[in-house]
Scaffold this active site. Structure first.
Site, short mmCIF file in Angstrom:
data_model
loop_
_atom_site.label_atom_id
_atom_site.label_comp_id
_atom_site.label_asym_id
_atom_site.label_seq_id
_atom_site.Cartn_x
_atom_site.Cartn_y
_atom_site.Cartn_z
N SER A 12 0.86 -1.19 0.00
CA SER A 12 0.00 0.00 0.00
C SER A 12 0.89 1.24 0.00
O SER A 12 1.65 1.44 -0.95
CB SER A 12 -0.92 -0.07 1.23
OG SER A 12 -1.73 1.05 1.30
N HIS A 39 -2.69 -0.89 -3.28
CA HIS A 39 -3.87 -0.05 -3.05
C HIS A 39 -3.85 1.23 -3.87
O HIS A 39 -4.89 1.82 -4.13
CB HIS A 39 -3.95 0.35 -1.57
CG HIS A 39 -4.29 -0.80 -0.69
ND1 HIS A 39 -4.14 -0.76 0.66
CD2 HIS A 39 -4.79 -2.03 -0.97
CE1 HIS A 39 -4.53 -1.91 1.19
NE2 HIS A 39 -4.91 -2.70 0.23
N ASP A 131 -4.47 -4.66 5.82
CA ASP A 131 -4.88 -5.52 4.72
C ASP A 131 -3.74 -6.49 4.40
O ASP A 131 -2.58 -6.11 4.44
CB ASP A 131 -5.22 -4.67 3.48
CG ASP A 131 -5.93 -5.46 2.40
OD1 ASP A 131 -6.46 -6.55 2.71
OD2 ASP A 131 -5.97 -4.99 1.25
#
Lengths: 188, 289
Positions: A12, A39, A131
């Site tokens: 991310s 992301h 995540d």
């Protein structure tokens, strides 16, 4: 472990720079499909296009119903979850966000674990949320290998730290050591 | 004694039985949905309803009639935005509305309308182009609960900011706020927008052609279908369109590999905007229609 058939990578915040370094150092002969969920992916093929200039392997955006091809890096498109069907073809979904993200790393890792079972390596890199941690645990539960970037060396430590806390790791190391490890695990 | 089954095989049996129960007991056929997302949603249902296993979920599905709508809700995708992918709505404004304007009566079908965000976006486009009075939009979904929500047109206020931005990027002429009233944490769309919309239950898996449309909009529904069901649905769209009618799919969907590809020409391939050819394709259809 089984000889891996695929490598899944999640990242991310700071992920683009990390991916550039990692993909560039992969062996161009690598016979595995590489699947990337970042992301910060945005509009049509942007991330794949940017990464292609920094990768030893060809980089394309993952397309629904197309196969995960050996020796190719497939990037999840922005705004869609990326999943795999059992026949190793891609599927996309616009289901709810997971960990405030779509694409979500957990979604990709879960379905990759369902598909490749033990023949899978999961890699969690820099990022600012959690995540990927549960997905990495799924990969380990199926007998696959878990590689986590050492949090202290990551641009954002939260994601690799959550992965270590929830899933644990078979290897935890600084970014520049990860590509050589993958080359060794995948080519021998 | 038989050897224990690996978890994955056991889960597959449970999943098959669940889908059978849903079909035989309640008539909803998910057997041709793409398995990866479907499996994820069924697992999510098990988790949400504390069932412990897919088998336990199946038992409740069979014995508790009140439970069915919850399952259907869990298996359908109500996630959307108003003017999602603004370039698509800009393209509809630029390329499709001028063609629609040439018809005395305009018929539009939005398949898979979920909570209605896109059908109201279409209504606004038509209103601003001065075409809405001679338009009729069929907004269909197989999920009765979603249709109910769509008719109400009430959404969380926190979504309004993104939707307003989408609306302007799509070439909107005013402010999206002129189409809704805000109350507490919700916005309610102006009920006048509903006046030419018919909300109806239609299942793409089992139901047939019901209108002759000038535009069919179906975005991010086909990604959930298996190849044969996708192909059948695309043939259904073709047969529901007048010659020269437009088809708009989701940004990551495509009809390139479908047998119906030869019946359409891309208006804007990147935006998945197509037009049904005036003449039949030269090659024979494969008979899936």
């Amino acid at each position: 472990m089984e000889r891996p058939e695929a490598i899944v990578i999640g990242c991310s915040k700071g992920g683009f720079n990390a991916l550039k370094l990692l993909l560039d150092a992969l062996d161009p002969q690598l016979p595995q499909a590489v699947l990337v969920c970042c992301h910060t992916a945005s509009g049509a093929g942007v991330l794949a296009g940017l990464l292609a200039a920094h990768s030893a392997l060809p980089v394309i955006e993952a397309t629904e119903r197309q196969p995960a091809r050996p020796g190719v890096v497939h990037v999840a498109p922005g705004g869609y979850h990326l999943l795999l069907e059992h026949d190793r073809h891609f599927a996309l979904s616009v289901d709810e966000q997971v960990c405030f993200s779509r694409p979500s790393i957990d979604v990709l890792f879960d379905s990759a674990a369902d598909t490749y079972h033990a023949a899978l390596i999961g890699v969690v890199l820099t990022g600012a949320n959690r995540d990927g941690a549960h997905g990495l645990a799924q990969i380990r539960a199926h007998g696959g290998l878990a590689v986590v970037q050492e949090p202290a060396s990551a641009e954002a430590a939260a994601m690799p730290q959550a992965a270590l806390d929830i899933a644990g790791a078979d290897y935890c190391m600084p970014l520049e050591q990860i590509a050589p490890l993958l080359n060794r695990l995948c080519l021998t | 004694m038989p050897a224990p089954l690996p978890d994955a095989e056991l889960e597959q049996i449970e999943l098959d039985l669940f889908l059978q129960a849903l079909k035989r007991r309640h008539g909803h056929d998910f057997s041709e949905y793409a398995p990866a997302s479907l499996t994820r949603r069924v697992r999510q249902l098990v988790h949400t309803h504390h069932c412990g296993s897919i088998s336990a979920l199946t038992a409740r599905l069979l014995h508790e009639p009140d439970f069915v709508p919850l399952v259907i809700q869990g298996l359908s995708v109500p996630v959307s935005e108003m003017f999602r992918d603004p370039p698509v709505f800009r393209a509809l404004r630029q390329h499709v509305l001028p063609v629609l304007a040439s018809y005395p009566q305009i018929t539009i079908w939005q398949a898979g309308c979920a909570h209605g965000q896109e059908v109201y976006s279409l209504a606004i486009l038509l209103e601003e182009a001065g075409l809405y009075e001679r338009s009729h939009i069929f907004a269909t979904d197989f999920n009765a609960d979603a249709l109910q929500r769509a008719q109400e047109g009430i959404y969380p206020a926190r979504d309004a900011q993104l939707w307003s931005r989408n609306y302007l990027l799509a070439g909107g002429g005013q402010s999206l706020a002129s189409y809704y009233s805000a109350r507490y944490d919700f916005i309610k769309l102006n009920q006048r927008l509903r006046r030419h919309i018919t909300f109806a239950n239609h299942n793409l898996v089992t139901d047939k052609v019901f209108c002759e449309a000038h535009l069919v909009l179906c975005r991010n529904v086909l990604i959930y279908f298996s190849n044969p069901l996708q192909n059948r649905t695309l043939a259904l769209f073709r047969d529901s369109l007048v010659r020269g009618g437009h088809l708009c799919l989701g940004m990551r969907e495509s009809l390139d590999f479908a047998p119906t590809a030869g019946d359409f020409t891309a208006v804007d391939a990147a935006l998945r905007l197509y037009r049904r050819n005036s003449q039949p394709a030269l090659e024979e259809h494969d008979g899936t229609a």
